[in-house]
Design an enzyme around this catalytic site. Structure first.
Site, short mmCIF file in Angstrom:
data_model
loop_
_atom_site.label_atom_id
_atom_site.label_comp_id
_atom_site.label_asym_id
_atom_site.label_seq_id
_atom_site.Cartn_x
_atom_site.Cartn_y
_atom_site.Cartn_z
N ASN A 68 0.84 -1.20 0.00
CA ASN A 68 0.00 0.00 0.00
C ASN A 68 0.87 1.24 0.00
O ASN A 68 2.10 1.15 0.02
CB ASN A 68 -0.97 -0.03 1.19
CG ASN A 68 -0.22 -0.08 2.50
OD1 ASN A 68 0.47 0.86 2.87
ND2 ASN A 68 -0.34 -1.20 3.21
N ASP B 83 -4.82 -9.42 12.96
CA ASP B 83 -4.81 -8.01 13.37
C ASP B 83 -3.84 -7.87 14.54
O ASP B 83 -4.11 -8.33 15.66
CB ASP B 83 -6.23 -7.56 13.75
CG ASP B 83 -6.29 -6.05 13.92
OD1 ASP B 83 -5.42 -5.49 14.62
OD2 ASP B 83 -7.20 -5.42 13.35
N PHE C 287 -4.31 3.73 14.83
CA PHE C 287 -4.48 4.76 13.82
C PHE C 287 -5.59 4.32 12.88
O PHE C 287 -5.71 3.13 12.58
CB PHE C 287 -3.18 4.95 13.01
CG PHE C 287 -2.29 6.02 13.60
CD1 PHE C 287 -1.63 5.81 14.80
CD2 PHE C 287 -2.13 7.24 12.96
CE1 PHE C 287 -0.82 6.79 15.36
CE2 PHE C 287 -1.33 8.23 13.50
CZ PHE C 287 -0.67 8.00 14.70
N1 CTP Z 1 -3.74 -3.01 12.26
C1 CTP Z 1 -2.94 -4.04 12.72
N2 CTP Z 1 -2.91 -5.24 12.08
C2 CTP Z 1 -3.66 -5.45 10.97
C3 CTP Z 1 -4.48 -4.40 10.49
C4 CTP Z 1 -4.49 -3.20 11.15
O1 CTP Z 1 -2.24 -3.86 13.73
N3 CTP Z 1 -3.60 -6.62 10.37
C5 CTP Z 1 -3.78 -1.73 12.99
C6 CTP Z 1 -3.20 -0.55 12.25
O2 CTP Z 1 -1.83 -0.38 12.52
C7 CTP Z 1 -4.02 0.62 12.79
C8 CTP Z 1 -5.36 0.00 13.11
O3 CTP Z 1 -5.12 -1.39 13.22
O4 CTP Z 1 -3.50 1.11 14.01
C9 CTP Z 1 -6.42 0.27 12.08
O5 CTP Z 1 -6.11 -0.38 10.91
P1 CTP Z 1 -7.03 -0.39 9.59
O6 CTP Z 1 -6.39 -1.28 8.60
O7 CTP Z 1 -7.31 1.00 9.18
O8 CTP Z 1 -8.34 -0.99 10.14
P2 CTP Z 1 -8.99 -2.33 9.85
O9 CTP Z 1 -9.44 -2.83 11.16
O10 CTP Z 1 -8.06 -3.18 9.07
O11 CTP Z 1 -10.26 -1.92 8.98
P3 CTP Z 1 -10.44 -1.48 7.44
O12 CTP Z 1 -9.23 -1.93 6.67
O13 CTP Z 1 -11.68 -2.16 7.05
O14 CTP Z 1 -10.60 0.01 7.45
#
Ligand code: CTP
Length: 394
Positions: free
Chosen positions: A210, A306, A323
């Site tokens: 990304n 996650d 974030f």
């Molecule tokens: N994050 C993480 N591990 C993942 C995905 C996300 O630790 N596999 C953390 C990111 O570092 C950030 C937060 O979760 O602090 C939000 O991540 P984001 O990707 O925006 O949220 P998602 O829960 O993945 O939701 P979406 O992609 O549907 O917006």
């Protein structure tokens, strides 16, 4: 908070120099001794006589003052000062500081200092918005200079916009909060920060990734280190200079980031998950390069773990900060993520403000509600986020 007993108030040339009189009065009222140092230009806006009467001390403005015992006022003063505040800091003076120039007493004093330097910028909005000023401000933030303001509002030139110096009361309050920032706001704290994108292999030469630049995570790591924390930074692949932190661990994939976080989380006080972790990876990456074929190609993706939610769910979880960068419904989605992942604090920003730019605008969401921070450089925003975290955990 280490209390401030004495400071050097530097005044550079600008209309807002008149506010330095009130500022001095407020410091003296709080029992803080003020040594005023003025630039040549400042004396065109307010007289040394006024400043001497208010501070109760002769005002210094010359490098060649024979009344200083060793003839080196910049060294003498920088030894005595607990803190230097430059208010107002003009565009010209900010440029001087950014380049480390030392061609008058105040700039030499700033360069020779062994104490925190805080500036309160004041200038016309075009001057503030000019790329040169913004570049200089970013440089100062990176150099560890603390920046108060500027405010948005009516300007002396009749325009309306950002560039106005904060009011003296706001500067005094901000400064007393920042007094902790002389390297000890996060003293003794251990911080784990993830930053940058991840890369999920498709085959040996192709990845899913990304557009995260890593700048916000790196700014947080750098600023937290300046504030006395022991920082471990776990970073995905980026193209920006690596910051000076206690430890830097470079990873590629979400799985590697998870493993590194799990390996280093023990004993951490704070976990800030800034990384844009891939939500999906290939069920099975191809060990050989995939050859082009005539028919369509499907990739079988499976969710990654996650990382933040996993850490926040641990019984011994540190203070976890997430974030959320979104294209729409920013606050609603961010608050949902905060609740779903059981976080005390989440930093919400519009995706347009998050990707690659040096400037950003964020909103902090916690149990108390929403706190909007002004648009600022990622280093300034990092300072404010860390101040908020420090206040929450104290
Ligand atoms: N994050 C993480 N591990 C993942 C995905 C996300 O630790 N596999 C953390 C990111 O570092 C950030 C937060 O979760 O602090 C939000 O991540 P984001 O990707 O925006 O949220 P998602 O829960 O993945 O939701 P979406 O992609 O549907 O917006």
């Amino acid at each position: 908070m280490q209390s401030i007993r004495q400071l050097v108030l530097g005044i550079s040339g600008g209309i807002a120099a008149y506010k330095a009189a009130e500022l001095t009065r407020l410091f003296i009222k709080r029992g803080i001794a003020v040594q005023v140092v003025m630039t040549e230009a400042a004396q065109q806006f307010i007289t040394p006589v006024t400043m001497q009467a208010l501070s109760g001390k002769p005002v210094l403005h010359s490098m060649w003052d024979s009344s200083i015992a060793n003839g080196m006022p910049h060294i003498e003063l920088s030894r005595q000062a607990q803190l230097i505040l430059v208010a107002p800091a003009s565009a010209d003076f900010i440029a001087k500081l950014a380049y480390g120039m030392a061609d008058d007493l105040l700039s030499t004093l700033c360069l020779a200092r062994d104490c925190p330097l805080v500036i309160a910028p004041a200038m016309n909005k075009q001057m503030w918005e000019h790329p040169a000023t913004q570049r200089n401000i970013r440089q100062l933030a990176q150099d560890g200079v603390l920046i108060l303001g500027p405010d948005c509002g009516e300007q002396a030139c009749g325009e309306h916009g950002q560039g106005r110096m904060l009011e003296p009361e706001q500067i005094v309050e901000g400064l007393l909060q920042l007094a902790d920032l002389n390297g000890n706001l996060l003293q003794g704290k251990r911080l784990l920060i993830t930053a940058g994108p991840t890369q999920e292999a498709i085959d040996p030469v192709r990845v899913i990734t990304n557009l995260s630049s890593g700048k916000m995570g790196y700014a947080l790591a750098e600023t937290a280190t300046l504030l006395g924390a022991e920082v471990t930074l776990i970073s995905g692949p980026t193209h920006i200079p690596t910051p000076q932190t206690h430890q830097l661990i470079q990873v590629n994939s979400a799985d590697q980031m998870l493993a590194a976080v799990e390996q280093h989380i023990q004993g951490q006080d704070i976990f800030i998950s800034v990384a844009a972790v891939a939500d999906y990876k290939l069920a099975q990456a191809s060990p050989q390069k995939i050859k082009k074929q005539d028919q369509e190609l499907s990739l079988h993706l499976v969710p990654t773990t996650d990382i933040l939610a996993t850490i926040a769910a641990r019984p011994d979880a540190p203070f976890c900060v997430g974030f959320a960068a979104e294209t729409d419904d920013l606050l609603a989605y961010a608050e949902k993520k905060r609740r779903d992942k059981k976080l005390p604090l989440i930093v919400a920003n519009q995706l347009a403000d998050a990707l690659g730019l040096d400037q950003t605008k964020v909103t902090l969401l916690d149990d108390q509600g929403q706190h909007d921070l002004p648009s600022a450089s990622k280093h300034e925003v990092a300072q404010q986020i860390l101040q908020h975290i420090a206040a929450m955990i104290s």
